[in-house]
Enzyme design. Sequence first.
Site: not given
Length: 728
Positions: A31, A36, A74, A140, A183
């Site tokens: 990572d 993260g 990603a 994306y 959301v």
Amino acid sequence: MKVLVTGGYGFIGSFVAERFFKEGYQVYIIDNLVSGNAENIDFPHKFYKINVESKKCEEVFKSNKFDVVVHLAAQVDVTTSMKSPVLDTRSNILGLSNILDLSTKYAVGKFIFASSAAVYGMNENTPLVEEESCEPLSPYGMNKWIGEMYCRKWNELYDLQTLCFRFSNVYGPRQGTVGEGGVVSIFIERMLDNQGITVYGDGHQTRDFIYVEDLADAVYRSVESDASGVMNLSSNTENSVNRLIEVLQTIQPIKSVQYREAKQGDIFRSSLDNSKIKRQLDWIPMYTLEEGLEKTYRWFADHKVKEVPKPKKPENFLLAYFKKLLPYLENALAFIVVIFLTVYVHNGKLYDLDDFDFSFFYIILMGIMYGSRQSIPAVFLSSIFYVSFGLMQGRDLISLLYDSESLAQIAVYVFVGIAIGYTVDRKNRAVNSYASQVQAIEERYEFLNEIFNDTRKVKEELQSQIINSSDSFGKIYTITKELDTLEPENIYSSAVGVLESIMKSDAISIYSVNKHGSFLRLSAKSKKDNFELPKSLRIADQPRIGQVIESKEVFINHELESNVAMLMAPIVDNGQVVALVSVHDMQYENFSLYHQNLFKVAIELITAALSKAYRFWSATMNERYVEGMTVLKEEAFGKVLETKRATKERLHIEYGLLMLDVNFIHQEEKLNLIQRSLRESDYLGLGKSGQLLALLANSSKGDTEIVRKRLAEQGVDSIICEEEVMYG
């Protein structure tokens, strides 16, 4: 088993890594910590802070033999992909191809790729199946779709087993406020801040929300299966944003809800069909929207930190600007000194320096100190001063410009300035390059040294696990050595202990199946207090048991049916089910695929041991039985009785012993009558003194008395006796 989770400190990655850790895997994480958070992981693991497209990833693969790679790293924000498609491509394509290449090179067993529902684009033919056309709307979504193609080609070209999951809208604890499904976290954070929420559109737009722990469960299950290709990973439930708000309102009142014009390009309906993943992975989502939102809200509430504004350090722009300006100030100061000295000498103050060219020295000094960045301005200033000084001495500009001596002087300035500047610049570049190489070598050394230390530590831990772990393969081998016997009765009793140790359960039973497949007889069970089981079962009255015996396959009680064992497995010999092994109760955390696989391994070992024992028993029948009869000889009967005694002491499984008239051996009719009165699990044999004995398996004194009376009714007299008296 080792698993590498790229993006393992992220929202989804941390849950996936945690699930693998709970299942006994050694977890490794790559990572870059851009999005993260290391605090998401609180269990032992190994972490490498590098980008997935970095060449350093190869050192990680080279030093660790990974069984599984789960590629979650990603760039996950659709808006960012629109603003910076190059950044999105670098992370989502170059990073993927690098990890795929390394997975192939270092023989990874399975590769899991996180795709997205974004690949479907505006397709509202819900619920969407995997075969639907893909027309992504954003870079994306395009890159996720291209990523699926990469995985498919790697499978075709290099035989790397790949599986792509198209995630629907994932939500849960640790989620940030960007990316798909954000959301939920946005709404909850605003609720906790006592602020209203904003809905873009009328709220009737739908999404397929899936709780993150359900997703992690599916990812783990896929590793334990042969599934490959592309699968939707969703709840297959279409919920509107208004429905989401209604559920949140039941948890905590929302201050206000404001509706605004829908964003251009927003998908109105979204739902993914999950039939394929349910069928192939035997998986279903466990959390409803209400349950998932409740857990998510509680987590956010518990982790809400009151932000204390940190005092901002005043940015010293003047100091930074002064540092940039300093070389030019020094150049100007040196030039002023040159002017002063030249004029001072010319006025006759210093006759010894009358022929000394201070400008020449000034150019060399600036070149040595700053290279061409200051030597070129020094050349320009010196040339201007040379011409100006000539004009001050009464010469005209035309004569100066056409004077070969003047041109030669200026040419010398230019040559010296360029030569010194270039030489110093080249030297500085070499020094900087060398310093960069040294730094890179030091970083590489530290990185490799860290990997070496980690590898050594893992080796030591693995060695310790093999020796000490209660569920390691080394321990399983040690435990199953108990099954290394040629007596079926010994195997039954030993198998209970084996399963208790492996499954960490004290509720194990083994029932033998009669030849007609109609009844079960309890052969062995755990000796836990209050663990009472029927001594015999009629299979027709037990539909679930009947299914297991008919299918000859392991049964796992996924639905947690009441009055049904958690795990059941048939013992099959020569195509016939001879016994049924059951785990009636176990800790929930042990009801995992890992322990289910351990159970299957143990059953295979028990089956192999029984098959060997039965073959040996068949091959030695002439040596065991009295010729032409089903009566065990003294030695063979003694071994069976010894096994029953050990089972009684160890597992509290009782047995009965009847003494019969030995003359019945020579009376075929009487002997057949006795055999019909006994069960398949009972034995007839000769005692030490030549007496005829009947051993009644799993029988109390009351059961033995019933058998004695049944024999008496048919004219066969018998006496209940103690083993110590008759076979001591």
